[in-house]
Scaffold this active site. Structure first.
Site, PDB file in Angstrom:
ATOM      1  N   LEU A   1       0.838  -1.201   0.000  1.00 56.98           N
ATOM      2  CA  LEU A   1       0.000   0.000   0.000  1.00 56.98           C
ATOM      3  C   LEU A   1       0.875   1.253   0.000  1.00 56.98           C
ATOM      4  O   LEU A   1       0.762   2.115   0.873  1.00 56.98           O
ATOM      5  CB  LEU A   1      -0.957  -0.001   1.193  1.00 56.98           C
ATOM      6  CG  LEU A   1      -2.182   0.904   1.055  1.00 56.98           C
ATOM      7  CD1 LEU A   1      -3.115   0.378  -0.034  1.00 56.98           C
ATOM      8  CD2 LEU A   1      -2.944   0.985   2.378  1.00 56.98           C
ATOM      9  N   GLY A   2       1.764   1.334  -0.989  1.00 61.27           N
ATOM     10  CA  GLY A   2       2.534   2.547  -1.204  1.00 61.27           C
ATOM     11  C   GLY A   2       1.777   3.472  -2.141  1.00 61.27           C
ATOM     12  O   GLY A   2       0.550   3.429  -2.252  1.00 61.27           O
TER      13      GLY A   2
ATOM     14  N   ILE B   1       1.559   3.468  -5.403  1.00 58.12           N
ATOM     15  CA  ILE B   1       0.832   2.745  -6.439  1.00 58.12           C
ATOM     16  C   ILE B   1      -0.334   1.977  -5.829  1.00 58.12           C
ATOM     17  O   ILE B   1      -1.462   2.027  -6.339  1.00 58.12           O
ATOM     18  CB  ILE B   1       1.769   1.796  -7.202  1.00 58.12           C
ATOM     19  CG1 ILE B   1       2.823   2.597  -7.974  1.00 58.12           C
ATOM     20  CG2 ILE B   1       0.979   0.899  -8.158  1.00 58.12           C
ATOM     21  CD1 ILE B   1       3.948   1.752  -8.538  1.00 58.12           C
TER      22      ILE B   1
ATOM     23  N   ARG C   1       7.181  -6.021  -9.884  1.00 58.01           N
ATOM     24  CA  ARG C   1       8.363  -6.624 -10.491  1.00 58.01           C
ATOM     25  C   ARG C   1       8.097  -8.116 -10.686  1.00 58.01           C
ATOM     26  O   ARG C   1       7.419  -8.750  -9.864  1.00 58.01           O
ATOM     27  CB  ARG C   1       9.607  -6.444  -9.607  1.00 58.01           C
ATOM     28  CG  ARG C   1      10.195  -5.048  -9.613  1.00 58.01           C
ATOM     29  CD  ARG C   1      10.912  -4.753 -10.920  1.00 58.01           C
ATOM     30  NE  ARG C   1      11.669  -3.498 -10.849  1.00 58.01           N
ATOM     31  CZ  ARG C   1      11.222  -2.319 -11.269  1.00 58.01           C
ATOM     32  NH1 ARG C   1      10.016  -2.233 -11.801  1.00 58.01           N
ATOM     33  NH2 ARG C   1      11.984  -1.241 -11.175  1.00 58.01           N
TER      34      ARG C   1
ATOM     35  N   ASP D   1       2.389  -7.104 -16.329  1.00 57.07           N
ATOM     36  CA  ASP D   1       3.185  -6.105 -17.036  1.00 57.07           C
ATOM     37  C   ASP D   1       4.673  -6.321 -16.811  1.00 57.07           C
ATOM     38  O   ASP D   1       5.497  -5.687 -17.473  1.00 57.07           O
ATOM     39  CB  ASP D   1       2.797  -4.693 -16.576  1.00 57.07           C
ATOM     40  CG  ASP D   1       3.523  -3.601 -17.355  1.00 57.07           C
ATOM     41  OD1 ASP D   1       3.417  -3.598 -18.597  1.00 57.07           O
ATOM     42  OD2 ASP D   1       4.207  -2.766 -16.721  1.00 57.07           O
TER      43      ASP D   1
ATOM     44  N   GLU E   1      13.165 -10.158 -18.704  1.00 58.40           N
ATOM     45  CA  GLU E   1      12.641  -9.145 -19.623  1.00 58.40           C
ATOM     46  C   GLU E   1      13.679  -8.805 -20.692  1.00 58.40           C
ATOM     47  O   GLU E   1      14.834  -8.538 -20.358  1.00 58.40           O
ATOM     48  CB  GLU E   1      12.236  -7.895 -18.847  1.00 58.40           C
ATOM     49  CG  GLU E   1      11.078  -8.174 -17.869  1.00 58.40           C
ATOM     50  CD  GLU E   1      10.551  -6.928 -17.174  1.00 58.40           C
ATOM     51  OE1 GLU E   1      11.136  -5.833 -17.370  1.00 58.40           O
ATOM     52  OE2 GLU E   1       9.551  -7.038 -16.448  1.00 58.40           O
TER      53      GLU E   1
ATOM     54  N   HIS F   1       6.091  -4.348 -19.829  1.00 60.66           N
ATOM     55  CA  HIS F   1       6.647  -3.464 -18.796  1.00 60.66           C
ATOM     56  C   HIS F   1       6.476  -1.994 -19.190  1.00 60.66           C
ATOM     57  O   HIS F   1       7.416  -1.210 -19.204  1.00 60.66           O
ATOM     58  CB  HIS F   1       8.130  -3.781 -18.548  1.00 60.66           C
ATOM     59  CG  HIS F   1       8.602  -3.276 -17.209  1.00 60.66           C
ATOM     60  ND1 HIS F   1       9.659  -3.839 -16.519  1.00 60.66           N
ATOM     61  CD2 HIS F   1       8.175  -2.246 -16.413  1.00 60.66           C
ATOM     62  CE1 HIS F   1       9.874  -3.183 -15.390  1.00 60.66           C
ATOM     63  NE2 HIS F   1       8.968  -2.212 -15.304  1.00 60.66           N
TER      64      HIS F   1
END
Length: 311
Positions: free
Chosen positions: A149-150, A152, A229, A253, A258, A276
């Site tokens: 819960l930052g 974002i 991530r 995403d 990657e 991403h």
């Protein structure tokens, strides 16, 4: 005349900002084609935080004193190792949170309502009137669990709440001022959620935290969305659960590797995948680059940095 400060660009994806750095008066060296002597001159690195900078590589940069991440994340940098050697680390603090949250909700809706499959059906000529009767559940009243819960996570929670969805969250540290209830554990959050949104900062403590047990707790009717991530999810376990029907859907995403190989996802049902791109918009990217440049300016001017990563 004094020599210009030397700044290294760490990855080819950051090559477009070279001209801007040179316009600020820096001598730019590029990691992918520099000579050992050029590397030895580097005083700062402009970096994309998900890419690993090993201590072995950094140890060969005797003049290095700053790693300035253009990204919000910095999981590819061993911050404790750097600070023990008087190398400061900065990042883009919260600048693209709204854009990432928008993308997370877009993935959520696209997956839950089968929008991508519907588009493919129409384009392929496979649409029949009978398909309209294969109805999916709506979103109102569904339970969304937010992991982290930052900036974002809060933005995601606010958005899905506007859809009439029930929100809860889990993170390792309580937040007394949070608007939504905190679950007792990640497993409890997953078990009580129709949709689990992974939005936490990646670090060593949560590598593969969304493991087979958590994935199965979300269950065969559930959805996992990841905009954090790839390292946070056990991707092998996720793929296996999707193929075997133990997880309903996944909208991703970010990935363990990657770019992720296309073959990795061939035949994997219930997936919506993007490259991403959640945090990169024409609105947020200039802000992130600008903050990186300001950290560089302050560093070389001997001023306090704008956005050092937290301890």
């Amino acid at each position: 005349m004094s020599k210009p400060p030397v700044v290294m660009i760490s990855h080819e994806m950051l090559a477009p900002i070279q001209a801007g750095l040179e316009a600020q008066g820096y001598k730019v060296v590029r990691r992918w084609d520099m000579t050992p002597n050029e590397g030895a001159e580097a005083q700062a690195i402009v970096h994309a935080g998900e890419i690993v900078l090993t201590p072995e590589f950094l140890a060969f940069l005797p003049e290095l004193k700053l790693i300035a991440n253009v990204s919000v994340g910095y999981d590819g940098v061993d911050v404790a190792w750097c600070r023990a050697r008087d190398i400061e680390v900065t990042h883009a603090e919260g600048l693209n949170a709204e854009d990432v949250a928008d993308h997370a909700v877009g993935l959520l809706i696209a997956s839950w309502r089968d929008i991508v499959r519907g588009d493919q059906m129409v384009r392929s000529g496979g649409w029949t009137m009978a398909d309209r009767m294969g109805a999916r559940p709506g979103l109102k009243g569904r339970k969304v669990g937010v992991m982290g819960l930052g900036f974002i996570g809060e933005a995601v929670a606010s958005r899905v709440e506007a859809f009439g969805m029930q929100v809860s969250w889990w993170g390792p540290r309580p937040k007394p001022d949070a608007r939504w209830p905190r679950a007792e554990s990640l497993k409890a959050l997953a078990a009580d959620s129709d949709i689990l949104v992974v939005a936490c900062r990646a670090d060593a403590s949560n590598r593969k935290a969304v493991n087979a047990e958590i994935i199965e707790a979300v269950g065969p009717r559930g959805l996992i969305v990841n905009v954090a991530r790839g390292s946070i999810i056990d991707e092998d376990a996720l793929v296996a659960a999707l193929k075997e029907g133990r997880l309903g859907r996944a909208a991703l995403d970010v990935f363990a590797q990657e770019p992720t190989p296309a073959s990795r996802w061939a035949g994997v049902p219930g997936t919506v995948l993007t490259p991403h791109s959640a945090g990169t918009t024409v609105d947020s990217l200039p802000l992130m680059i600008g903050q990186c440049f300001e950290n560089l300016r302050r560093f070389f001017a001997g001023e306090p940095l704008m956005s050092p990563v937290p301890d």
